[in-house]
Design an enzyme around this catalytic site. Sequence first.
Site, mmCIF file in Angstrom:
data_model
loop_
_atom_site.group_PDB
_atom_site.id
_atom_site.type_symbol
_atom_site.label_atom_id
_atom_site.label_comp_id
_atom_site.label_asym_id
_atom_site.label_seq_id
_atom_site.Cartn_x
_atom_site.Cartn_y
_atom_site.Cartn_z
ATOM 1 N N ASP A 105 34.114 36.856 65.947
ATOM 2 C CA ASP A 105 35.274 37.463 66.602
ATOM 3 C C ASP A 105 36.325 36.419 66.965
ATOM 4 O O ASP A 105 35.989 35.312 67.381
ATOM 5 C CB ASP A 105 34.848 38.136 67.899
ATOM 6 C CG ASP A 105 33.816 39.212 67.699
ATOM 7 O OD1 ASP A 105 33.660 39.686 66.568
ATOM 8 O OD2 ASP A 105 33.154 39.572 68.695
ATOM 9 N N THR A 142 31.484 36.523 72.666
ATOM 10 C CA THR A 142 32.942 36.630 72.602
ATOM 11 C C THR A 142 33.586 36.497 73.982
ATOM 12 O O THR A 142 33.017 36.884 75.000
ATOM 13 C CB THR A 142 33.321 37.983 71.975
ATOM 14 O OG1 THR A 142 32.707 38.056 70.697
ATOM 15 C CG2 THR A 142 34.820 38.131 71.809
ATOM 16 N N ARG A 185 29.804 42.543 78.270
ATOM 17 C CA ARG A 185 30.263 41.411 77.465
ATOM 18 C C ARG A 185 31.727 41.512 77.034
ATOM 19 O O ARG A 185 32.386 42.516 77.182
ATOM 20 C CB ARG A 185 29.384 41.252 76.233
ATOM 21 C CG ARG A 185 29.293 42.457 75.284
ATOM 22 C CD ARG A 185 28.371 42.128 74.125
ATOM 23 N NE ARG A 185 28.157 43.228 73.199
ATOM 24 C CZ ARG A 185 27.145 44.085 73.285
ATOM 25 N NH1 ARG A 185 26.274 43.968 74.262
ATOM 26 N NH2 ARG A 185 27.009 45.055 72.388
ATOM 27 N N ASP A 186 32.165 40.379 76.448
ATOM 28 C CA ASP A 186 33.434 40.230 75.729
ATOM 29 C C ASP A 186 34.653 40.302 76.649
ATOM 30 O O ASP A 186 35.555 41.127 76.437
ATOM 31 C CB ASP A 186 33.560 41.277 74.613
ATOM 32 C CG ASP A 186 32.352 41.330 73.699
ATOM 33 O OD1 ASP A 186 31.668 40.300 73.597
ATOM 34 O OD2 ASP A 186 32.103 42.386 73.089
ATOM 35 N N GLU A 246 30.955 57.726 69.537
ATOM 36 C CA GLU A 246 29.663 57.735 68.853
ATOM 37 C C GLU A 246 29.014 56.358 68.868
ATOM 38 O O GLU A 246 27.803 56.225 69.021
ATOM 39 C CB GLU A 246 29.814 58.211 67.408
ATOM 40 C CG GLU A 246 28.491 58.265 66.664
ATOM 41 C CD GLU A 246 28.598 58.849 65.274
ATOM 42 O OE1 GLU A 246 27.574 59.334 64.758
ATOM 43 O OE2 GLU A 246 29.709 58.819 64.694
#
Length: 641
Positions: A40, A86, A148-149, A197
């Site tokens: 990423d 990330t 996260r991230d 989803e």
Amino acid sequence: MKKLFVMFAAFAIAYSAYPQYNESYRSVYHFAPKTGGIGDPCGLIYNKGKYNLFWWGRAYTEDFTSYKETSSRAVVGDDNSFMYFTGSCVVDKKNTASFGENKVIAVYTMTDKKTKIQSQGLSVEGSDGLMHYYDGNPVLDKNSEDFRDPTVFWYEPEQKWVMVVSSPIERKIEFYSSLDLKKWDWMSDFGQLGACENIWECPDIYILPLDGDSKKKTWVLMTSVGPNKGQYFVGTFNGKSFELDNDCKDFLIEGKGLNGKVFADFNGENYGLWERKGEAFWVAPDRNNMSSHLGSGMASSYGGNDKMKGALLSPEFIISSPAIDFLISGGNHPGKTCIDLLVNDSVVRTSTGDNSSYMKWNGWNVSDYIGQKARIRILDDYSGDDFGFINIDHILFSDELRANNMEHALWIDEGSDFYAARAFKDYDGTLDKMVWMAWMNNWDYARGEIPSSRGFGFWSIPRTISLKTLPEGVRLVQEPFEKLSKLRTKNRKFKGVIEKGTMVVPSMLPKQNSYEMDVTFTLREADVVGLNLCVGENRSLPIRYDSEVSLLSVDRTNCTSENIPRFNRTMNGYIPLTDGKLRLHIFVDKSSVEIFAGDGRLVFSLLTFPGDNQYGVELYSEKGNTTDVSMNVWNMKSVWK
């Protein structure tokens, strides 16, 4: 993103001796590290006149036409007990963290190798240009394995830092604030809208002028949606929470702004004039408040049990539009759990679910039945317990075919390989346009399946992003970064009429897959037109536009010479003609294609991995002699030499 740094490190070790820049699929003008793989985009900032690129390696560029990589591993000083995931970078101009004025500080996810707990940590730039671990880590820990991230930015009105960070399993983005980057307080959550989803990762947030008007600033919140896409939301941020604007909310929840006439939305107290047969469908539309359907209800055979059978049959109507669109979910049992179009009591079109309870857009081109009487049947004739149901909502008569098999959301890219997009935060305050990049890959096949010594691959070309008011509402538009034109070399031009079938223009043939193409189709009557790229060895990448239903398709089912699991697929998007014209701005590199349609309203980004002799280009017309074409093609110079 999971296992970002540990996978990157593994690839870097495995390929550290690999000769630079001569791999079979090494991109000519896309960014990738000198050796090893890349994940990423992290820490994208514009500072001191340079774009800073982090993947927890580090590189710089002034205009994306050349790059200077300074480190393959820029994060140092940790105890090796965790993996770097990330994150983002900030420039602490006011020394709020007491590390020094104008220090570059990385904020990232630390994933404990033993417990798998994810927390957020800091590293601080040293005089060596490396990011040194902060001994006070973690700075934010809620004892979760899915947290996260982070993206962090300075919120000027309240003189504080704001973090957006994902809770992937819950499909939500959390907002935190801090005065010093070290102590964080929770403020609010946003989520469970749009596409739900798959997990939400790698959030980003920024403010953009609407229609180029700097007085009309609008906030955009973005989240990646596993395994390969991203969605965005348009709204406001008040320093504490993000709220959708009314048009965006109405589109996502009610479907307002969709082009066409609603034939059935199933929002009423009953099915109205629809005939109900059997026991599978209850006496009234299902009202389960699922985020995947529009409005207050849907037609569903899920409410009973998978053993029940039944059908709903619509009143008769005359087909007056070339496309019939609908949201569908349920079992993949053709002829058993399906929606059918009946003409003269015969099934002339049918669709089934994809073994999922999340509704996705599908539809039919019915232009050859315009003027005829028809009925729609929703059928559950299946008694198995493996998704033995069918859900249908928002049947729409339209001139745009929404057959992209994707949830109802504001999608960033209709292609298969554009993930974890991050925008460059401008700490110089001199940029007049927002620029972002994304990872060109897909977790369906990123874990070693792609045939490249590069492992994780590369990033997309840089793109400018803007907000524009379109007939359907405010939408994000992407355009190639304009200074990429400095990479252009030999220019070839062609104007003519496309003959029936495939048509080769010898003067336009490239010598390798490294070029930029700007092509405009002018249609004098309805037709299916397009291009074949990467032609050779009995393979190609067909790009087709069906003007009757405004559908643009990219067919990657016979493109690569490699055996890549889950790689073959067709991607669809809808884009109307503008004054009878369709413009495609295309960037082809040795293992990728990026297509900007309608001046960036619709974008496809995808990996290709063609064979060594697959670099041909063909024009295509189903009818022939209906379409004028104008083409400009430029070879592209390498950013590595």
